[in-house]
Scaffold this motif. Structure first.
Motif, PDB file in Angstrom:
ATOM      1  N   VAL A 254       0.842  -1.207   0.000  1.00  0.00           N
ATOM      2  CA  VAL A 254       0.000   0.000   0.000  1.00  0.00           C
ATOM      3  C   VAL A 254       0.875   1.254   0.000  1.00  0.00           C
ATOM      4  CG1 VAL A 254      -1.727   1.301   1.306  1.00  0.00           C
ATOM      5  CG2 VAL A 254      -1.918  -1.178   1.109  1.00  0.00           C
ATOM      6  N   ALA A 255       1.945   1.263   0.767  1.00  0.00           N
ATOM      7  CA  ALA A 255       2.823   2.435   0.827  1.00  0.00           C
ATOM      8  C   ALA A 255       3.453   2.726  -0.532  1.00  0.00           C
ATOM      9  CB  ALA A 255       3.910   2.220   1.885  1.00  0.00           C
ATOM     10  N   VAL A 258       0.744   4.277  -2.794  1.00  0.00           N
ATOM     11  CA  VAL A 258       0.372   5.636  -2.380  1.00  0.00           C
ATOM     12  C   VAL A 258       1.477   6.628  -2.714  1.00  0.00           C
ATOM     13  CG1 VAL A 258      -0.148   7.083  -0.380  1.00  0.00           C
ATOM     14  CG2 VAL A 258      -1.243   4.861  -0.623  1.00  0.00           C
ATOM     15  N   LEU A 289      -4.114   2.791   8.797  1.00  0.00           N
ATOM     16  CA  LEU A 289      -4.010   3.616   7.584  1.00  0.00           C
ATOM     17  C   LEU A 289      -5.248   4.450   7.330  1.00  0.00           C
ATOM     18  CD1 LEU A 289      -2.398   1.028   5.121  1.00  0.00           C
ATOM     19  CD2 LEU A 289      -1.239   2.747   6.517  1.00  0.00           C
ATOM     20  N   ASN A 296      -1.324  12.394   7.540  1.00  0.00           N
ATOM     21  CA  ASN A 296      -1.415  11.031   7.023  1.00  0.00           C
ATOM     22  C   ASN A 296      -1.330  11.076   5.503  1.00  0.00           C
ATOM     23  OD1 ASN A 296      -1.842   8.348   6.565  1.00  0.00           O
ATOM     24  ND2 ASN A 296      -3.707   8.208   7.786  1.00  0.00           N
ATOM     25  N   GLN A 297      -0.362  10.378   4.948  1.00  0.00           N
ATOM     26  CA  GLN A 297      -0.183  10.385   3.495  1.00  0.00           C
ATOM     27  C   GLN A 297      -1.056   9.358   2.785  1.00  0.00           C
ATOM     28  OE1 GLN A 297       3.746   9.149   2.379  1.00  0.00           O
ATOM     29  NE2 GLN A 297       3.804   7.446   3.853  1.00  0.00           N
ATOM     30  N   TYR A 298      -1.792   8.554   3.555  1.00  0.00           N
ATOM     31  CA  TYR A 298      -2.621   7.506   2.957  1.00  0.00           C
ATOM     32  C   TYR A 298      -4.090   7.940   2.811  1.00  0.00           C
ATOM     33  CZ  TYR A 298       1.433   4.667   4.125  1.00  0.00           C
ATOM     34  OH  TYR A 298       2.707   4.167   4.221  1.00  0.00           O
ATOM     35  N   ALA A 301      -6.595   7.729  -1.292  1.00  0.00           N
ATOM     36  CA  ALA A 301      -6.628   6.351  -1.792  1.00  0.00           C
ATOM     37  C   ALA A 301      -8.057   5.820  -1.673  1.00  0.00           C
ATOM     38  CB  ALA A 301      -5.657   5.460  -1.009  1.00  0.00           C
ATOM     39  N   TYR A 303     -10.134   2.296  -1.018  1.00  0.00           N
ATOM     40  CA  TYR A 303     -10.047   0.925  -0.515  1.00  0.00           C
ATOM     41  C   TYR A 303     -11.398   0.244  -0.739  1.00  0.00           C
ATOM     42  CZ  TYR A 303      -5.951   2.789   1.922  1.00  0.00           C
ATOM     43  OH  TYR A 303      -4.748   3.392   2.214  1.00  0.00           O
TER      44      TYR A 303
END
Length: 415
Positions: A254-255, A258, A289, A296-298, A301, A303
């Motif tokens: 995931v990282a 992203v 996340l 928070n960089q997530y 996104a 999901y």
């Protein structure tokens, strides 16, 4: 009768009338002495007229005095003066007091000055030009923002995705509409304060995995392979594998997606299938996340979780109501409580329930599969194959399949 007799009778009558008037008015005033010799020439008729006039004036004067005396006595009858036209002046007390009319106050008329005046000159303030410049800048910014929204939507080709889902996913029109609405709302901008978490739940064979494959395939075509992650729980993390290692592996995948999306200003997609088989450690890592945080960089996104959790509740609702029109609105509160008991991750997700498939949907599945395998789509043959599938008892004229289209591929392969 002679003229003498007539003259004598006339003289007698005149004398009698004079006596009667003297009795009423009193003695007459003494006659004026003969002033001159000219009076002797006046006839007797003229003297009689003068005498009658004096008597009438005396009588009138007496009546006026009596009227004034009687006016002061209360209850005395009022005597009106005879209605005879005379030249005598009327006393002021006999007339009613004059009423003066109130005149309306007129507004004062202002006349313009005769001097020639010029209109005031319009002075331009420097702030006016600043206001025009600020309005132009604001208009350009709003226009660019609208254009950017359109660019984001065009980049992901959501119209094409919706057409594909409506054509390929059978019997789930309500779920497709809800899914597309959330995708359009989230993908219209790039900056967000929390990620979009979609959780699709339904019984076996209703098309969950097929829908996940369609989503992943579409976003791979518009974003690229590295920005789309399709994770199968039992394949990536089997029961014999260590749960902490699976969690670290998933977080690294995931990282990477992203970070690439941040560089390219694109929103990545993560599709996690078979969510009911995901370990608790992996769910805890994903929940970290999804928590909203300023750094928070997530957050940018999408999901998508696919699973059969709560399928009993969905089937029970359809068999009781025999309609899937308001299933998402009526089922979401109860389904969310049921899933939150399993893990708090689903408290952060948008739930999209998938309903049971009817007999007509199962027949369409057979038709599509037979067409792919090269079999002639005989209607009678398709009905015979659809009759071999197990169904719930009919409710409201509808027959819902127990296994959906799960057995379609196996039955077509046996042909």
């Amino acid at each position: 009768m002679t003229d003498q007799d007539s003259s004598s009778s006339a003289s007698h009558t005149e004398e009698e009338e004079d006596e009667q008037m003297e009795a009423e008015t009193g003695p007459a005033p003494p006659p004026a002495p003969p002033a001159a010799a000219s009076l002797s020439d006046v006839s007797s008729t003229l003297r009689a007229v003068i005498r009658i006039k004096h008597k009438y004036q005396a009588l009138k004067k007496r009546r006026q005095e009596m009227g004034q005396l009687m006016g002061g006595v209360p209850g005395a009858p009022s005597r009106a003066s005879p209605k005879i036209f005379t030249f005598d002046p009327v006393p002021a007390s006999a007339w009613p007091p004059p009423t003066r009319k109130k005149r309306k106050k007129k507004r004062r008329v202002l006349y313009p000055d005769r001097r020639r005046r010029k209109a005031p000159a319009h002075e331009h303030s420097p702030a006016e030009f600043c206001l025009y410049l600020l309005s132009a800048i604001l208009f350009v910014q709003v226009y660019n923002a609208i254009e950017n929204l359109d660019d984001h939507v065009i980049r992901y080709d959501l119209d094409g995705l919706e057409k594909t889902l409506r054509r390929e996913v059978l019997g789930q029109q309500g779920a497709v509409e809800l899914l597309m609405w959330h995708l359009r709302d989230f993908l219209s901008t790039y900056v967000h304060n929390r990620p979009l978490v979609l959780s699709l739940h339904g019984p076996s064979g209703v098309g969950k995995s097929h829908l996940g494959r369609l989503l992943a395939g579409h976003f791979r075509s518009v974003l690229g392979e590295p920005l789309v992650l399709q994770y199968f729980a039992r394949h990536r993390c089997p029961p014999e594998a260590e749960a902490p290692r699976c969690a670290r592996q998933l977080l690294s995948l995931v990282a990477a997606a992203v970070e690439l999306g941040e560089r390219e200003e694109k929103i990545p997609l993560l599709v996690l299938d078979e969510a009911e088989h995901v370990r608790a450690e992996v769910l805890d890592a994903l929940l970290g996340l999804l928590r909203s945080a300023p750094a928070n960089q997530y957050l940018n996104a999408v999901y998508v979780f696919l699973g059969s959790l709560g399928h009993e509740r969905i089937a029970e609702h359809l068999l009781r109501n025999a309609s899937a029109a308001a299933m998402a609105r009526e089922l979401t509160p109860a389904l969310r409580r049921r899933l939150a008991e399993r893990h708090p991750l689903w408290a952060e997700a948008v739930l999209v329930p998938l309903g049971l498939l009817e007999r007509s949907h199962v027949m369409e599945c057979f038709l599509d599969e037979m067409s792919r395998e090269g079999f002639y789509p005989d209607r009678a043959h398709i009905q015979r194959l659809a009759a071999e599938v197990q169904y719930y008892p009919a409710v409201g004229g509808r027959e819902y399949s127990v296994t959906g289209c799960k057995q379609v591929v196996a039955k077509v392969n046996l042909l």
